[in-house]
Design a protein around this motif. Structure first.
Motif, PDB file in Angstrom:
ATOM      1  N   PHE A 185       0.857  -1.180   0.000  1.00 44.39           N
ATOM      2  CA  PHE A 185       0.000   0.000   0.000  1.00 44.39           C
ATOM      3  C   PHE A 185       0.900   1.238   0.000  1.00 44.39           C
ATOM      4  CE2 PHE A 185      -2.816  -2.960   2.429  1.00 44.39           C
ATOM      5  CZ  PHE A 185      -3.978  -2.864   1.664  1.00 44.39           C
ATOM      6  N   PRO A 186       0.986   2.016  -1.069  1.00 45.65           N
ATOM      7  CA  PRO A 186       1.787   3.248  -1.011  1.00 45.65           C
ATOM      8  C   PRO A 186       1.267   4.171   0.091  1.00 45.65           C
ATOM      9  CG  PRO A 186       1.252   2.711  -3.277  1.00 45.65           C
ATOM     10  CD  PRO A 186       0.435   1.781  -2.416  1.00 45.65           C
ATOM     11  N   GLY A 187       2.181   4.770   0.841  1.00 46.30           N
ATOM     12  CA  GLY A 187       1.789   5.595   1.974  1.00 46.30           C
ATOM     13  C   GLY A 187       1.142   6.900   1.575  1.00 46.30           C
ATOM     14  N   HIS A 188       0.365   7.449   2.503  1.00 44.78           N
ATOM     15  CA  HIS A 188      -0.240   8.772   2.364  1.00 44.78           C
ATOM     16  C   HIS A 188      -1.155   8.868   1.146  1.00 44.78           C
ATOM     17  CE1 HIS A 188       2.482  10.077   5.543  1.00 44.78           C
ATOM     18  NE2 HIS A 188       3.474   9.549   4.860  1.00 44.78           N
ATOM     19  N   ALA A 189      -1.831   7.762   0.840  1.00 44.64           N
ATOM     20  CA  ALA A 189      -2.776   7.714  -0.290  1.00 44.64           C
ATOM     21  C   ALA A 189      -2.136   8.169  -1.599  1.00 44.64           C
ATOM     22  CB  ALA A 189      -4.032   8.527   0.013  1.00 44.64           C
ATOM     23  N   TYR A 222      -3.777   0.476  -4.070  1.00 43.96           N
ATOM     24  CA  TYR A 222      -3.839   1.890  -3.700  1.00 43.96           C
ATOM     25  C   TYR A 222      -5.012   2.194  -2.785  1.00 43.96           C
ATOM     26  CZ  TYR A 222      -0.547   2.491  -7.535  1.00 43.96           C
ATOM     27  OH  TYR A 222       0.541   2.401  -8.349  1.00 43.96           O
ATOM     28  N   ASN A 223      -4.750   2.909  -1.694  1.00 47.41           N
ATOM     29  CA  ASN A 223      -5.813   3.542  -0.921  1.00 47.41           C
ATOM     30  C   ASN A 223      -6.175   4.830  -1.637  1.00 47.41           C
ATOM     31  OD1 ASN A 223      -5.958   1.661   1.225  1.00 47.41           O
ATOM     32  ND2 ASN A 223      -4.122   2.539   2.135  1.00 47.41           N
ATOM     33  N   LEU A 224      -7.414   4.929  -2.116  1.00 47.85           N
ATOM     34  CA  LEU A 224      -7.754   6.004  -3.052  1.00 47.85           C
ATOM     35  C   LEU A 224      -8.982   6.786  -2.586  1.00 47.85           C
ATOM     36  CD1 LEU A 224      -6.734   7.122  -5.772  1.00 47.85           C
ATOM     37  CD2 LEU A 224      -8.414   5.673  -6.892  1.00 47.85           C
ATOM     38  N   PRO A 225      -8.782   7.947  -1.970  1.00 49.08           N
ATOM     39  CA  PRO A 225      -9.919   8.791  -1.614  1.00 49.08           C
ATOM     40  C   PRO A 225     -10.381   9.634  -2.799  1.00 49.08           C
ATOM     41  CG  PRO A 225      -7.891   9.753  -0.764  1.00 49.08           C
ATOM     42  CD  PRO A 225      -7.502   8.475  -1.453  1.00 49.08           C
ATOM     43  N   GLY A 226     -11.649   9.967  -2.804  1.00 55.24           N
ATOM     44  CA  GLY A 226     -12.172  10.835  -3.855  1.00 55.24           C
ATOM     45  C   GLY A 226     -13.679  10.923  -3.808  1.00 55.24           C
ATOM     46  N   GLU A 227     -14.195  11.922  -4.470  1.00 57.13           N
ATOM     47  CA  GLU A 227     -15.629  12.156  -4.538  1.00 57.13           C
ATOM     48  C   GLU A 227     -16.186  11.515  -5.800  1.00 57.13           C
ATOM     49  OE1 GLU A 227     -18.705  15.986  -4.390  1.00 57.13           O
ATOM     50  OE2 GLU A 227     -16.543  16.290  -4.717  1.00 57.13           O
ATOM     51  N   ILE A 228     -17.351  10.890  -5.683  1.00 58.37           N
ATOM     52  CA  ILE A 228     -18.045  10.348  -6.849  1.00 58.37           C
ATOM     53  C   ILE A 228     -19.216  11.277  -7.143  1.00 58.37           C
ATOM     54  CG2 ILE A 228     -19.208   8.357  -7.853  1.00 58.37           C
ATOM     55  CD1 ILE A 228     -17.754   6.612  -5.757  1.00 58.37           C
ATOM     56  N   THR A 229     -19.150  11.962  -8.285  1.00 56.47           N
ATOM     57  CA  THR A 229     -20.104  13.023  -8.600  1.00 56.47           C
ATOM     58  C   THR A 229     -21.069  12.589  -9.708  1.00 56.47           C
ATOM     59  OG1 THR A 229     -18.569  13.979 -10.206  1.00 56.47           O
ATOM     60  CG2 THR A 229     -18.452  14.798  -7.949  1.00 56.47           C
ATOM     61  N   GLU A 230     -22.192  13.273  -9.756  1.00 60.28           N
ATOM     62  CA  GLU A 230     -23.155  13.011 -10.833  1.00 60.28           C
ATOM     63  C   GLU A 230     -22.613  13.498 -12.176  1.00 60.28           C
ATOM     64  OE1 GLU A 230     -25.975  11.433 -10.870  1.00 60.28           O
ATOM     65  OE2 GLU A 230     -26.190  11.043  -8.724  1.00 60.28           O
ATOM     66  N   ALA A 231     -22.110  14.723 -12.200  1.00 59.36           N
ATOM     67  CA  ALA A 231     -21.578  15.307 -13.435  1.00 59.36           C
ATOM     68  C   ALA A 231     -20.060  15.251 -13.417  1.00 59.36           C
ATOM     69  CB  ALA A 231     -22.042  16.757 -13.567  1.00 59.36           C
ATOM     70  N   ARG A 242      -3.000  15.441  -7.328  1.00 56.51           N
ATOM     71  CA  ARG A 242      -3.667  14.392  -6.562  1.00 56.51           C
ATOM     72  C   ARG A 242      -5.087  14.180  -7.083  1.00 56.51           C
ATOM     73  NH1 ARG A 242      -1.109  12.913  -1.774  1.00 56.51           N
ATOM     74  NH2 ARG A 242      -3.045  12.000  -1.031  1.00 56.51           N
ATOM     75  N   TRP A 243      -5.503  12.933  -7.098  1.00 52.67           N
ATOM     76  CA  TRP A 243      -6.837  12.577  -7.558  1.00 52.67           C
ATOM     77  C   TRP A 243      -7.901  13.150  -6.639  1.00 52.67           C
ATOM     78  CZ3 TRP A 243      -9.369  11.119 -11.613  1.00 52.67           C
ATOM     79  CH2 TRP A 243     -10.626  10.502 -11.500  1.00 52.67           C
ATOM     80  N   ARG A 244      -8.881  13.872  -7.227  1.00 55.48           N
ATOM     81  CA  ARG A 244      -9.986  14.451  -6.471  1.00 55.48           C
ATOM     82  C   ARG A 244     -11.251  13.632  -6.620  1.00 55.48           C
ATOM     83  NH1 ARG A 244     -11.378  19.493  -9.036  1.00 55.48           N
ATOM     84  NH2 ARG A 244     -12.795  19.769  -7.264  1.00 55.48           N
ATOM     85  N   GLY A 245     -11.400  12.973  -7.788  1.00 54.27           N
ATOM     86  CA  GLY A 245     -12.610  12.233  -8.073  1.00 54.27           C
ATOM     87  C   GLY A 245     -13.292  12.754  -9.320  1.00 54.27           C
ATOM     88  N   GLY A 246     -14.566  12.424  -9.449  1.00 54.65           N
ATOM     89  CA  GLY A 246     -15.315  12.833 -10.620  1.00 54.65           C
ATOM     90  C   GLY A 246     -16.497  11.916 -10.839  1.00 54.65           C
ATOM     91  N   SER A 247     -16.985  11.923 -12.057  1.00 54.70           N
ATOM     92  CA  SER A 247     -18.140  11.101 -12.405  1.00 54.70           C
ATOM     93  C   SER A 247     -17.739   9.633 -12.511  1.00 54.70           C
ATOM     94  CB  SER A 247     -18.711  11.570 -13.743  1.00 54.70           C
ATOM     95  OG  SER A 247     -17.768  11.336 -14.785  1.00 54.70           O
ATOM     96  N   VAL A 248     -18.729   8.778 -12.626  1.00 51.19           N
ATOM     97  CA  VAL A 248     -18.466   7.351 -12.817  1.00 51.19           C
ATOM     98  C   VAL A 248     -17.570   7.142 -14.033  1.00 51.19           C
ATOM     99  CG1 VAL A 248     -19.533   5.144 -13.449  1.00 51.19           C
ATOM    100  CG2 VAL A 248     -20.557   6.567 -11.649  1.00 51.19           C
ATOM    101  N   GLU A 249     -17.831   7.868 -15.096  1.00 53.31           N
ATOM    102  CA  GLU A 249     -17.032   7.720 -16.318  1.00 53.31           C
ATOM    103  C   GLU A 249     -15.594   8.169 -16.093  1.00 53.31           C
ATOM    104  OE1 GLU A 249     -20.000   9.223 -16.105  1.00 53.31           O
ATOM    105  OE2 GLU A 249     -21.213   7.661 -17.091  1.00 53.31           O
ATOM    106  N   GLN A 250     -15.395   9.247 -15.339  1.00 49.49           N
ATOM    107  CA  GLN A 250     -14.033   9.705 -15.063  1.00 49.49           C
ATOM    108  C   GLN A 250     -13.282   8.717 -14.178  1.00 49.49           C
ATOM    109  OE1 GLN A 250     -15.287  13.680 -13.747  1.00 49.49           O
ATOM    110  NE2 GLN A 250     -13.906  14.564 -15.291  1.00 49.49           N
ATOM    111  N   PRO A 272     -13.845  11.472   0.292  1.00 45.48           N
ATOM    112  CA  PRO A 272     -12.889  12.591   0.364  1.00 45.48           C
ATOM    113  C   PRO A 272     -12.353  12.786   1.776  1.00 45.48           C
ATOM    114  CG  PRO A 272     -14.770  13.197  -0.978  1.00 45.48           C
ATOM    115  CD  PRO A 272     -15.106  11.863  -0.361  1.00 45.48           C
ATOM    116  N   GLY A 273     -11.069  13.121   1.864  1.00 48.40           N
ATOM    117  CA  GLY A 273     -10.439  13.310   3.158  1.00 48.40           C
ATOM    118  C   GLY A 273     -10.056  12.030   3.863  1.00 48.40           C
ATOM    119  N   GLY A 274     -10.181  10.900   3.155  1.00 44.23           N
ATOM    120  CA  GLY A 274      -9.812   9.627   3.746  1.00 44.23           C
ATOM    121  C   GLY A 274     -10.844   9.048   4.688  1.00 44.23           C
ATOM    122  N   ARG A 275     -12.076   9.564   4.625  1.00 43.85           N
ATOM    123  CA  ARG A 275     -13.139   9.063   5.496  1.00 43.85           C
ATOM    124  C   ARG A 275     -13.752   7.786   4.922  1.00 43.85           C
ATOM    125  NH1 ARG A 275     -17.122  11.716   4.667  1.00 43.85           N
ATOM    126  NH2 ARG A 275     -16.425  13.198   3.079  1.00 43.85           N
TER     127      ARG A 275
END
Length: 300
Positions: A185-189, A222-231, A242-250, A272-275
């Motif tokens: 697991f790479p450290g610090h996400a 990878y431990n991967l935090p991010g937001e899953i958005t509609e758009a 750093r990866w923020r997230g995005g839509s299902v397609e992204q 997001p934020g590792g929660r």
């Protein structure tokens, strides 16, 4: 190419115990491969990692449990070996041993554990991997006389050794990972485009080759935090890359590229934020993103 593994991390907060168990059972129902929990036994508001993992494995049928990563200084290797082989026997082998050197030494020392310097902690880490494996797989009594661990004529458990994935960060522990471990697991996400990955993974690969191993035998998960958005997001990565997230397609495009172009072996989803995610985010991850990535990877 092997299909990547997909997982989710659930909270170890005491007040979230019922919700964490519920999310783990949903992840199992929806076909995820892994459920992970962190290990911070010095915090009174956290559940013991192996206690929650045991309950999760008892409540599920397919998903594999991982403590990412076990706080080795507070879990002596012989007892850790017994815990892991016991959970493996009870769950039908659905466990990976996540193992770390130990990072928060001020907190660890408050539990009465002797503080180790960085070099000694890595040597204890390497001994622990060796000893845990030797206490698995059956056979006659074994004796181990190491710098940190000594056991005398101790009978191994008649259970195959669990895979060992580490959370190594420094060069010495990364080299141990290359020599001995099955995953990292790479450290610090950090992800596959990060400077941490680019500088750390070669240390693992070089150590694996020097030990006569194929570097590909050490999976990167990878431990991967991010937001899953509609758009879709205009910028799924931030200014630092750093990866923020995005839509299902992204998400699908990004993770498929990580597997096909960068050799990623798996992903554990965090909000997001590792929660820990909520039910809606877990559903989109497990029922939309994961199947899409699996299909895209299979298609090549």
């Amino acid at each position: 190419m092997n299909q990547p593994l997909f997982g989710v991390s659930v909270s170890t907060a005491v007040e979230a115990a019922r919700e964490s168990l519920r999310l783990a059972t949903l992840a199992d129902r929806d076909g995820l491969d892994l459920v992970t929990v962190s290990d911070h036994p010095y915090y009174g508001g956290r559940l013991d990692a192996y206690s929650i993992l045991g309950v999760v494995l008892g409540a599920t049928s397919s998903i594999t449990g991982v403590v990412s990563v076990s706080n080795l200084p507070t879990r002596p290797a012989p007892m850790l070996a017994r815990a892991v082989t016991s959970l493996s026997a009870l769950s039908g082998g659905r466990i990976v041993l996540g193992l770390g050197v130990g990072g928060l030494w001020d907190d660890i020392a408050r539990m009465g554990v002797e503080r180790l310097g960085p070099g000694a902690a890595v040597r204890a880490f390497e001994e622990a991997i060796t000893l845990v494996r030797e206490l698995s797989g059956g056979g006659g009594p074994m004796t181990f006389d190491g710098e940190f661990y000594q056991v005398d004529a101790l009978e191994p458990a008649p259970v195959p050794a669990a895979p060992v994935w580490t959370g190594s960060v420094g060069p010495k522990s990364l080299a141990v990972t290359g020599r001995l471990a099955d995953g990292w697991f790479p450290g610090h996400a950090a992800d596959w485009l990060s400077e941490r990955y680019r500088t750390s993974r070669p240390v693992i690969d070089e150590a694996a080759l020097a030990a006569g191993r194929d570097p590909a035998d050490v999976a990167t998960v990878y431990n991967l935090p991010g937001e899953i958005t509609e758009a879709p997001l205009a910028a799924p990565r931030d200014r630092e890359g750093r990866w923020r997230g995005g839509s299902v397609e992204q998400w699908t495009e990004e993770l498929t590229g990580a597997v096909l172009e960068h050799g990623a072996s798996g992903f554990v989803y965090f909000a997001p934020g590792g929660r820990a995610p909520d039910e809606a985010a877990l559903g989109r991850w497990a029922r939309e993103i994961v199947p899409a990535v699996r299909a895209a990877v299979a298609a090549g």
